[in-house]
Motif scaffolding. Structure first.
Motif, mmCIF file in Angstrom:
data_model
loop_
_atom_site.group_PDB
_atom_site.id
_atom_site.type_symbol
_atom_site.label_atom_id
_atom_site.label_comp_id
_atom_site.label_asym_id
_atom_site.label_seq_id
_atom_site.Cartn_x
_atom_site.Cartn_y
_atom_site.Cartn_z
ATOM 1 N N GLY A 34 -23.280 -8.009 116.298
ATOM 2 C CA GLY A 34 -22.915 -7.765 114.919
ATOM 3 C C GLY A 34 -21.412 -7.631 114.774
ATOM 4 N N ALA A 35 -20.985 -7.591 113.520
ATOM 5 C CA ALA A 35 -19.575 -7.426 113.195
ATOM 6 C C ALA A 35 -19.453 -6.257 112.233
ATOM 7 C CB ALA A 35 -19.025 -8.700 112.560
ATOM 8 N N SER A 36 -18.442 -5.445 112.420
ATOM 9 C CA SER A 36 -18.265 -4.317 111.507
ATOM 10 C C SER A 36 -17.893 -4.831 110.123
ATOM 11 C CB SER A 36 -17.188 -3.368 112.030
ATOM 12 O OG SER A 36 -15.914 -3.935 111.870
ATOM 13 N N ARG A 37 -18.282 -4.081 109.120
ATOM 14 C CA ARG A 37 -18.011 -4.474 107.734
ATOM 15 C C ARG A 37 -16.512 -4.619 107.497
ATOM 16 N NH1 ARG A 37 -21.003 -4.367 103.152
ATOM 17 N NH2 ARG A 37 -22.754 -3.438 104.244
ATOM 18 N N ARG A 38 -15.730 -3.748 108.119
ATOM 19 C CA ARG A 38 -14.275 -3.775 107.937
ATOM 20 C C ARG A 38 -13.655 -5.041 108.536
ATOM 21 N NH1 ARG A 38 -10.204 1.114 109.656
ATOM 22 N NH2 ARG A 38 -8.332 0.155 108.859
ATOM 23 N N SER A 39 -14.063 -5.391 109.754
ATOM 24 C CA SER A 39 -13.506 -6.596 110.373
ATOM 25 C C SER A 39 -14.002 -7.858 109.671
ATOM 26 C CB SER A 39 -13.853 -6.647 111.861
ATOM 27 O OG SER A 39 -15.245 -6.791 112.040
ATOM 28 N N TYR A 40 -15.227 -7.824 109.180
ATOM 29 C CA TYR A 40 -15.796 -8.928 108.401
ATOM 30 C C TYR A 40 -14.936 -9.184 107.166
ATOM 31 C CZ TYR A 40 -20.099 -11.385 106.792
ATOM 32 O OH TYR A 40 -21.023 -12.298 106.410
ATOM 33 N N ARG A 41 -14.634 -8.111 106.435
ATOM 34 C CA ARG A 41 -13.818 -8.214 105.224
ATOM 35 C C ARG A 41 -12.398 -8.672 105.565
ATOM 36 N NH1 ARG A 41 -15.009 -3.507 102.873
ATOM 37 N NH2 ARG A 41 -13.530 -2.421 104.187
ATOM 38 N N GLY A 42 -11.832 -8.145 106.640
ATOM 39 C CA GLY A 42 -10.477 -8.535 107.042
ATOM 40 C C GLY A 42 -10.377 -10.001 107.424
ATOM 41 N N THR A 43 -11.372 -10.498 108.119
ATOM 42 C CA THR A 43 -11.390 -11.910 108.506
ATOM 43 C C THR A 43 -11.504 -12.815 107.281
ATOM 44 O OG1 THR A 43 -12.429 -11.353 110.600
ATOM 45 C CG2 THR A 43 -12.631 -13.619 109.875
ATOM 46 N N LEU A 44 -12.349 -12.427 106.336
ATOM 47 C CA LEU A 44 -12.481 -13.225 105.118
ATOM 48 C C LEU A 44 -11.217 -13.156 104.270
ATOM 49 C CD1 LEU A 44 -16.160 -12.443 104.097
ATOM 50 C CD2 LEU A 44 -15.280 -14.459 105.276
ATOM 51 N N ARG A 45 -10.559 -11.994 104.235
ATOM 52 C CA ARG A 45 -9.308 -11.859 103.481
ATOM 53 C C ARG A 45 -8.224 -12.735 104.095
ATOM 54 N NH1 ARG A 45 -8.128 -6.493 103.822
ATOM 55 N NH2 ARG A 45 -9.580 -6.031 102.169
ATOM 56 N N ALA A 46 -8.186 -12.813 105.418
ATOM 57 C CA ALA A 46 -7.197 -13.667 106.086
ATOM 58 C C ALA A 46 -7.450 -15.137 105.742
ATOM 59 C CB ALA A 46 -7.258 -13.463 107.593
ATOM 60 N N ALA A 47 -8.713 -15.531 105.647
ATOM 61 C CA ALA A 47 -9.028 -16.917 105.281
ATOM 62 C C ALA A 47 -8.586 -17.210 103.855
ATOM 63 C CB ALA A 47 -10.522 -17.173 105.429
ATOM 64 N N VAL A 48 -8.748 -16.232 102.959
ATOM 65 C CA VAL A 48 -8.344 -16.424 101.563
ATOM 66 C C VAL A 48 -6.827 -16.490 101.446
ATOM 67 C CG1 VAL A 48 -8.305 -15.313 99.293
ATOM 68 C CG2 VAL A 48 -10.424 -15.403 100.593
ATOM 69 N N SER A 49 -6.126 -15.664 102.199
ATOM 70 C CA SER A 49 -4.660 -15.649 102.085
ATOM 71 C C SER A 49 -4.024 -16.931 102.612
ATOM 72 C CB SER A 49 -4.084 -14.432 102.816
ATOM 73 O OG SER A 49 -4.326 -14.532 104.196
ATOM 74 N N ASP A 50 -4.756 -17.707 103.412
ATOM 75 C CA ASP A 50 -4.235 -18.993 103.903
ATOM 76 C C ASP A 50 -4.299 -20.087 102.846
ATOM 77 O OD1 ASP A 50 -3.688 -17.863 106.330
ATOM 78 O OD2 ASP A 50 -5.500 -18.615 107.329
ATOM 79 N N VAL A 51 -5.037 -19.850 101.767
ATOM 80 C CA VAL A 51 -5.150 -20.864 100.706
ATOM 81 C C VAL A 51 -3.843 -20.919 99.928
ATOM 82 C CG1 VAL A 51 -6.390 -21.493 98.602
ATOM 83 C CG2 VAL A 51 -7.637 -20.533 100.536
ATOM 84 N N ASP A 52 -3.375 -22.130 99.669
ATOM 85 C CA ASP A 52 -2.114 -22.329 98.953
ATOM 86 C C ASP A 52 -2.244 -21.828 97.513
ATOM 87 O OD1 ASP A 52 0.514 -23.252 98.549
ATOM 88 O OD2 ASP A 52 -0.267 -25.078 97.607
ATOM 89 N N GLY A 53 -1.309 -20.991 97.084
ATOM 90 C CA GLY A 53 -1.292 -20.481 95.727
ATOM 91 C C GLY A 53 -1.828 -19.074 95.595
ATOM 92 N N VAL A 54 -2.391 -18.509 96.653
ATOM 93 C CA VAL A 54 -2.937 -17.156 96.593
ATOM 94 C C VAL A 54 -1.828 -16.156 96.892
ATOM 95 C CG1 VAL A 54 -4.552 -15.539 97.658
ATOM 96 C CG2 VAL A 54 -5.255 -17.882 97.212
ATOM 97 N N ALA A 55 -1.563 -15.270 95.929
ATOM 98 C CA ALA A 55 -0.536 -14.246 96.117
ATOM 99 C C ALA A 55 -1.120 -12.978 96.729
ATOM 100 C CB ALA A 55 0.128 -13.921 94.784
ATOM 101 N N GLY A 56 -2.371 -12.708 96.456
ATOM 102 C CA GLY A 56 -3.035 -11.529 96.997
ATOM 103 C C GLY A 56 -4.523 -11.635 96.757
ATOM 104 N N ALA A 57 -5.294 -10.898 97.563
ATOM 105 C CA ALA A 57 -6.747 -10.970 97.422
ATOM 106 C C ALA A 57 -7.366 -9.630 97.765
ATOM 107 C CB ALA A 57 -7.310 -12.049 98.336
ATOM 108 N N ALA A 58 -8.420 -9.307 97.045
ATOM 109 C CA ALA A 58 -9.235 -8.134 97.331
ATOM 110 C C ALA A 58 -10.669 -8.612 97.464
ATOM 111 C CB ALA A 58 -9.113 -7.107 96.217
ATOM 112 N N LEU A 59 -11.328 -8.206 98.530
ATOM 113 C CA LEU A 59 -12.698 -8.649 98.766
ATOM 114 C C LEU A 59 -13.641 -7.466 98.814
ATOM 115 C CD1 LEU A 59 -11.079 -11.167 100.043
ATOM 116 C CD2 LEU A 59 -13.227 -11.565 101.175
ATOM 117 N N LYS A 60 -14.824 -7.680 98.279
ATOM 118 C CA LYS A 60 -15.920 -6.715 98.395
ATOM 119 C C LYS A 60 -17.045 -7.418 99.128
ATOM 120 C CE LYS A 60 -15.338 -3.755 94.397
ATOM 121 N NZ LYS A 60 -15.953 -3.263 93.153
ATOM 122 N N VAL A 61 -17.485 -6.805 100.210
ATOM 123 C CA VAL A 61 -18.598 -7.361 100.967
ATOM 124 C C VAL A 61 -19.821 -6.532 100.617
ATOM 125 C CG1 VAL A 61 -19.525 -7.830 103.254
ATOM 126 C CG2 VAL A 61 -17.092 -8.133 102.820
#
Length: 175
Positions: A95-122
Motif C-alpha cells: 500500500g501507499a500512505s495517503r500523504r505520499s499518494y497525494r504528494g505524488t499526484l501533486r507533483a504530476a500536476v505541477s509538471d503540467v505547463d500553465g499550472v501555478a499551484g495545485a491542491a489535491l483531495k484524495v
C-alpha cells in the motif's frame, strides 16, 4: 493492505476522565482514613442524591449527556475511518500512505505547463484537483491535468482507480 486510523483520541479522553474520577475517589478515601475533612463529603453527596427526583431536570440532562457520549464513543469505535494506507494492485499485500499518494499526484500536476499551484483531495473513490493558473485562457488545461493525474495513477496502480475531478481557477481576469 488496508490500514485504518487508530481511535486514540476517544480512548485517551475516556482514560483521562476515568483517571481523574479514580484519583478523586482515592484522595477522598485517603482523607477519610486519615481522619481529615474530605474534599467531597459523603453526607453532602448522599443528601443531595436522596433529595433529587428522577423527573428533575438535572438527572434527565445527565442521563441524556451520558447516552449521547456513549453513542458517540460507540460510533467512533465501530465506524471505519479513512484509510491511512491505500491498497495497491498486485499479488503482494502492499500500500501507499495517503500523504505520499497525494504528494505524488501533486507533483504530476505541477509538471503540467500553465499550472501555478495545485491542491489535491484524495477521497475514497475520487481525486479532486484544484488548480490555479496565471493563464487567461484555461481551455484544455483541465484535460491536461486530468491526463497527468491518470497517467500517474496508472504508474502507482491502486487497487481501485479513483475518478478524477479537476477545477481550474485563473488568477488573471479574461477582460
Amino acid at each position: 493492505m488496508k490500514r485504518r486510523p487508530r481511535r486514540s483520541t476517544p480512548a485517551t479522553l475516556v482514560a483521562v476522565v476515568l483517571l481523574a474520577i479514580c484519583a478523586l475517589a482515592a484522595v477522598v478515601a485517603i482523607q477519610t482514613i486519615l481522619g481529615q475533612t474530605p474534599w467531597v463529603g459523603y453526607p453532602s453527596v448522599a443528601g443531595w442524591l436522596h433529595a433529587t427526583r428522577w423527573s428533575d431536570v438535572v438527572p434527565v440532562l445527565a442521563g441524556a449527556a451520558a447516552i449521547l457520549l456513549g453513542l458517540l464513543l460507540l460510533a467512533a469505535a465501530v465506524l471505519p475511518g479513512k484509510l491511512v494506507v491505500l491498497p495497491l494492485a498486485g499479488e503482494t499485500d502492499s500500500g501507499a500512505s495517503r500523504r505520499s499518494y497525494r504528494g505524488t499526484l501533486r507533483a504530476a500536476v505541477s509538471d503540467v505547463d500553465g499550472v501555478a499551484g495545485a491542491a489535491l483531495k484524495v477521497k475514497r473513490r475520487k481525486v479532486i484537483a484544484r488548480v490555479r493558473t496565471a493563464r487567461t485562457n484555461t481551455e484544455g488545461l483541465p484535460d491536461a491535468v486530468r491526463t497527468a493525474i491518470e497517467r500517474r495513477l496508472s504508474q502507482i496502480a491502486p487497487a481501485t482507480v479513483p475518478a478524477v475531478k479537476v477545477r481550474v481557477t485563473s488568477t488573471r481576469s479574461t477582460s
